[in-house]
Design a protein around this motif. Structure first.
Motif, PDB file in Angstrom:
ATOM      1  N   UNK A 119     -26.742  56.246 -30.268  1.00  0.00           N
ATOM      2  CA  UNK A 119     -27.433  54.967 -30.261  1.00  0.00           C
ATOM      3  C   UNK A 119     -27.179  54.206 -28.961  1.00  0.00           C
ATOM      4  N   UNK A 120     -25.885  54.085 -28.605  1.00  0.00           N
ATOM      5  CA  UNK A 120     -25.563  53.304 -27.415  1.00  0.00           C
ATOM      6  C   UNK A 120     -25.941  54.047 -26.138  1.00  0.00           C
ATOM      7  N   UNK A 121     -25.544  55.300 -26.084  1.00  0.00           N
ATOM      8  CA  UNK A 121     -25.688  56.052 -24.836  1.00  0.00           C
ATOM      9  C   UNK A 121     -27.116  56.455 -24.551  1.00  0.00           C
ATOM     10  N   UNK A 128     -33.700  52.339 -23.530  1.00  0.00           N
ATOM     11  CA  UNK A 128     -34.554  51.166 -23.762  1.00  0.00           C
ATOM     12  C   UNK A 128     -34.296  50.095 -22.705  1.00  0.00           C
ATOM     13  N   UNK A 129     -33.020  49.901 -22.372  1.00  0.00           N
ATOM     14  CA  UNK A 129     -32.680  48.913 -21.358  1.00  0.00           C
ATOM     15  C   UNK A 129     -33.298  49.284 -20.022  1.00  0.00           C
ATOM     16  N   UNK A 186     -35.903  51.073 -19.541  1.00  0.00           N
ATOM     17  CA  UNK A 186     -37.348  50.890 -19.657  1.00  0.00           C
ATOM     18  C   UNK A 186     -37.703  49.419 -19.444  1.00  0.00           C
ATOM     19  N   UNK A 187     -36.904  48.532 -20.076  1.00  0.00           N
ATOM     20  CA  UNK A 187     -37.193  47.104 -19.972  1.00  0.00           C
ATOM     21  C   UNK A 187     -37.034  46.625 -18.530  1.00  0.00           C
ATOM     22  N   UNK A 188     -36.007  47.119 -17.838  1.00  0.00           N
ATOM     23  CA  UNK A 188     -35.814  46.717 -16.440  1.00  0.00           C
ATOM     24  C   UNK A 188     -36.966  47.254 -15.581  1.00  0.00           C
ATOM     25  N   UNK A 189     -37.256  48.522 -15.786  1.00  0.00           N
ATOM     26  CA  UNK A 189     -38.304  49.187 -14.999  1.00  0.00           C
ATOM     27  C   UNK A 189     -39.637  48.460 -15.128  1.00  0.00           C
ATOM     28  N   UNK A 190     -39.907  47.942 -16.310  1.00  0.00           N
ATOM     29  CA  UNK A 190     -41.198  47.309 -16.576  1.00  0.00           C
ATOM     30  C   UNK A 190     -41.407  46.069 -15.714  1.00  0.00           C
ATOM     31  N   UNK A 191     -40.312  45.464 -15.233  1.00  0.00           N
ATOM     32  CA  UNK A 191     -40.436  44.244 -14.431  1.00  0.00           C
ATOM     33  C   UNK A 191     -40.292  44.513 -12.935  1.00  0.00           C
ATOM     34  N   UNK A 192     -40.431  45.762 -12.531  1.00  0.00           N
ATOM     35  CA  UNK A 192     -40.350  46.068 -11.100  1.00  0.00           C
ATOM     36  C   UNK A 192     -41.712  46.479 -10.604  1.00  0.00           C
ATOM     37  N   UNK A 193     -41.900  46.432  -9.271  1.00  0.00           N
ATOM     38  CA  UNK A 193     -43.202  46.882  -8.777  1.00  0.00           C
ATOM     39  C   UNK A 193     -43.081  48.232  -8.093  1.00  0.00           C
ATOM     40  N   UNK A 194     -44.177  48.928  -8.041  1.00  0.00           N
ATOM     41  CA  UNK A 194     -44.198  50.292  -7.560  1.00  0.00           C
ATOM     42  C   UNK A 194     -44.228  50.323  -6.037  1.00  0.00           C
ATOM     43  N   UNK A 195     -43.153  50.778  -5.406  1.00  0.00           N
ATOM     44  CA  UNK A 195     -43.156  50.891  -3.945  1.00  0.00           C
ATOM     45  C   UNK A 195     -43.155  52.357  -3.531  1.00  0.00           C
ATOM     46  N   UNK A 196     -43.502  53.230  -4.463  1.00  0.00           N
ATOM     47  CA  UNK A 196     -43.538  54.653  -4.137  1.00  0.00           C
ATOM     48  C   UNK A 196     -42.291  55.382  -4.601  1.00  0.00           C
ATOM     49  N   UNK A 197     -41.185  54.653  -4.789  1.00  0.00           N
ATOM     50  CA  UNK A 197     -39.989  55.309  -5.315  1.00  0.00           C
ATOM     51  C   UNK A 197     -40.058  55.292  -6.834  1.00  0.00           C
ATOM     52  N   UNK A 198     -39.236  56.134  -7.471  1.00  0.00           N
ATOM     53  CA  UNK A 198     -39.349  56.269  -8.922  1.00  0.00           C
ATOM     54  C   UNK A 198     -39.031  54.973  -9.639  1.00  0.00           C
ATOM     55  N   UNK A 199     -37.959  54.278  -9.196  1.00  0.00           N
ATOM     56  CA  UNK A 199     -37.503  53.128  -9.963  1.00  0.00           C
ATOM     57  C   UNK A 199     -38.045  51.809  -9.449  1.00  0.00           C
ATOM     58  N   UNK A 200     -38.996  51.880  -8.516  1.00  0.00           N
ATOM     59  CA  UNK A 200     -39.642  50.667  -8.059  1.00  0.00           C
ATOM     60  C   UNK A 200     -38.705  49.755  -7.308  1.00  0.00           C
ATOM     61  N   UNK A 201     -39.152  48.533  -7.083  1.00  0.00           N
ATOM     62  CA  UNK A 201     -38.337  47.587  -6.325  1.00  0.00           C
ATOM     63  C   UNK A 201     -38.624  46.182  -6.798  1.00  0.00           C
ATOM     64  N   UNK A 257     -46.285  49.545 -19.929  1.00  0.00           N
ATOM     65  CA  UNK A 257     -47.231  49.990 -20.949  1.00  0.00           C
ATOM     66  C   UNK A 257     -46.474  50.428 -22.213  1.00  0.00           C
ATOM     67  N   UNK A 258     -45.398  51.197 -22.004  1.00  0.00           N
ATOM     68  CA  UNK A 258     -44.613  51.687 -23.139  1.00  0.00           C
ATOM     69  C   UNK A 258     -43.981  50.521 -23.898  1.00  0.00           C
ATOM     70  N   UNK A 259     -43.488  49.528 -23.132  1.00  0.00           N
ATOM     71  CA  UNK A 259     -42.847  48.371 -23.740  1.00  0.00           C
ATOM     72  C   UNK A 259     -43.844  47.607 -24.609  1.00  0.00           C
ATOM     73  N   UNK A 260     -45.044  47.391 -24.066  1.00  0.00           N
ATOM     74  CA  UNK A 260     -46.066  46.652 -24.803  1.00  0.00           C
ATOM     75  C   UNK A 260     -46.438  47.404 -26.083  1.00  0.00           C
TER      76      UNK A 260
END
Lengths: 356, 292
Positions: free
Chosen positions: B29-31, B37-38, B40-55, B266-269
């Protein structure tokens, strides 16, 4: 009684699973010393690797993809094969992202046998004596149609937009295929476009969506649907034309007046691969005439080497509609080079496919 | 978990065993789940600069989601398809569970048959449906042989209906088992008492059996609904362009389109939408449910 049976089944299942796991573990352990090759499905066949397999009896670990855009993301996200097999239009992107390392041409035995037109492609060059990709295969993308169900069509990509065949058309689900064709039909350059031009291409694609049975990269399904008559025309690669003709299905591979698409693909060496020596052995084995000959005769694709073409009888080449010199083909076709707006086009194409 | 922190309580025998039992679940559950989920939530608020995790930090992904009607449309389409699948699954599963609970003599055998399709890969079952629904497939050939159609229809495969059918078949056992458990839990004396008081078998079913088995029905419905909303393999294989579901769009963002932040948004929504639907259903069940 009613409780005992499922429990017995469960315990025997567990026992079976345990037995499988034990039996498989030596295989998993030895995988560490094997070459991992990440390629288009259909390109992993051992028939192409006769020489390599003779020298390395434990074989190759393969993993396949249906589209090299997906492959790129998978590698970027951390999948580490030793060799991958993208197409030319993506090479610059792989090297720019630092995913691959240069290959020394001096270690490629048959480098000089590769057609200069492929050897000299600009995005391949990685400094003196070094390249980012060793070309292995090239081929065409066009419309494969049933000659009995579509009578004498105009030789044009517009067949895939023909409302008369609504629901019985299919196209390839890849940015470097369907959107490129839509661009050609709307008179936009597929390889460099303004946002306004992307909108024009999107409008053309939107027009096509309701007529399609599917967007797919699963060529086996497309071939079956064409053979059964569910589809009358579909965008495919040469191999599908060859496969269906072998089954005596009445099909023709169109020569559209806007031009077929020609692509070239090859091997890239992933950065930090622990099996670089095996990778060179593998590439050398694939560049032997016999391997290229198999590719030509079985799939109808062009091999990158002159020696492979020399090994194939003239009559076979003619029946495959494959010119022995790729320069001849390239005079009338559109070569799929790098697309500057690939990402924007991909997003647009995904939206159109979903109905937006 | 609560016992771990309360040091004031005397150690009960077997608490080591309880900790050992809790451990795998907590780690997963935790790991895996909460961490993912965490992320995913962080990723959702970043913008796509070409790298996987955005910026950076942006609400742009959600702004696009809200401003373009396409995404709402596809989410609605996914909910509709999943809703139809759930309805079809529950309605067909209920009689099977009812028969198993009240009448079946060879219960083990039938349960075994119900779970039998799970012995093959899901992909194989999808392809089996392709064979049934294809242009020259089993159904088309059968209908032509029976003289109902004169030529094969393309309307069976690559349609939303094919997606519903395939999913409903695949998820049937997930609905049968919870309904069966809730039916088994109903004391048989209740039905007898109702009958003694003059209720017809149908009234017994409607007033006693069905209300008491509703928790099982709801559990089955949730178990079927939640995974089918996000399914993308099935529409890709048996659905045409008009059955693109939200799972395909999310997958495309993490694949071809290479926009992980937007895919995460999209996944979060979608998760929030599913949560809202489930809360609504629970609320409706509490208010209008026929349970006493």
């Amino acid at each position: 009684m009613s409780q005992k049976t499922p429990r017995t089944i469960l315990s025997s299942l567990l026992a079976a699973a345990l037995a499988c796991a034990t039996a498989l573990s030596p295989v998993a352990a030895s995988a560490g010393d094997k070459l991992t090759y990440f390629t288009w499905s259909g390109y992993e066949l051992p028939e192409f690797d006769a020489t390599y397999l003779k020298a390395h009896a434990d074989g190759v670990d393969t993993s396949t993809f249906g589209d090299d855009d997906d492959a790129f993301t998978k590698v970027k996200a951390g999948f580490r094969p030793d060799l991958a097999h993208p197409c030319y239009d993506k090479v610059a992107r792989w090297s720019r992202e630092g995913l691959i390392e240069p290959i020394e041409t001096s270690r490629i035995k048959n480098w000089d046998k590769i057609f200069p037109v492929f050897r000299d492609l600009p995005d391949l060059q990685a400094g003196p004596g070094k390249v980012w990709m060793v070309p292995w295969d090239w081929g065409n993308t066009s419309i494969l149609y049933r000659t009995d169900l579509v009578k004498d069509p105009e030789a044009s990509w517009n067949l895939l937009w023909d409302k008369a065949y609504s629901g019985r058309l299919a196209t390839i689900d890849a940015v470097h295929d369907t959107p490129v064709v839509a661009a050609l039909l709307t008179g936009v350059s597929p390889f460099d476009m303004t946002p306004a031009q992307i909108d024009i291409v999107a409008a053309k694609l939107r027009e096509q969506r309701p007529l399609l049975s599917s967007y797919t990269t699963d060529m086996t399904s497309v071939e079956q649907a064409l053979a059964s008559g569910q589809l009358v025309a579909a965008m495919t690669w040469n191999a599908s034309a060859v496969a269906l003709k072998k089954q005596n299905v009445p099909v023709a591979f169109m020569k559209p007046k806007e031009g077929m698409l020609t692509w070239a693909c090859g091997f890239v060496l992933l950065k930090g691969s622990p099996h670089a020596d095996l990778a060179y052995d593998f590439i050398n084995s694939r560049l032997e005439a016999s391997s290229g000959q198999k590719l030509i005769e079985d799939y109808g694709y062009g091999a990158s080497t002159t020696s492979a073409f020399d090994a194939v009888p003239k009559a076979t080449l003619e029946s495959l509609q494959l010119p022995a010199d790729p320069n001849v083909a390239l005079k009338t076709t559109i070569f799929t080079g790098p697309m500057k707006q690939a990402d924007d086009l991909a997003k647009m194409f995904e939206k159109v496919k979903a109905g937006g | 978990m609560a016992d771990l922190g309360t040091s004031g309580q005397p150690q009960r025998p077997g608490s080591a065993f309880r900790v050992a039992l809790m451990l795998p679940g907590s780690v997963v559950t935790l790991g895996l789940i909460l961490f993912a989920l965490g992320l995913l939530a962080i990723l959702a608020f970043r913008f796509n600069d070409g790298s996987l995790f955005g910026a950076g930090f942006t609400l742009g992904n959600f702004r696009i989601l809200a401003s373009e009607p396409l995404y709402g449309l596809v989410i609605l389409r996914s909910l509709t398809i999943a809703g139809l699948v759930t309805a079809a699954t529950v309605v067909t599963a209920y009689p099977v569970a009812y028969y198993l609970s009240f009448h079946a003599r060879s219960r083990a055998l039938i349960l075994f048959l119900v779970t039998l399709p799970f012995w093959t890969s899901y992909l194989l079952r999808v392809f089996a449906w392709k064979i049934v629904l294809a242009y020259n497939g089993v159904l088309n050939s059968g209908l032509i042989a029976a003289g109902i159609w004169s030529e094969p229809s393309t309307a069976l495969l690559n349609t939303p209906a094919a997606v519903v059918l395939t999913l409903a078949h695949a998820y049937a056992p997930f609905a049968i088992l919870p309904i069966l458990v809730s039916l088994d839990a109903i004391p048989r004396s209740l039905a007898e008492a109702a009958a003694d008081l003059g209720a017809t078998p149908f009234t017994v079913f409607r007033r006693v059996i069905l209300p008491n088995s509703m928790p099982g029905v709801l559990a089955g419905a949730v178990v079927v609904f939640v995974p089918t909303v996000g399914d993308y393999v099935t529409p890709a294989l048996v659905g045409g362009p008009s059955s693109t579901m939200i799972g395909s769009l999310i997958q495309a963002q993490f694949g071809k389109a290479q926009d992980w932040p937007f895919g995460a948004a999209l996944a979060l929504v979608v998760m929030l939408v599913i949560l809202a639907v489930i809360l609504l259903v629970r609320r409706a069940d509490h208010r209008f449910g026929s349970r006493l």
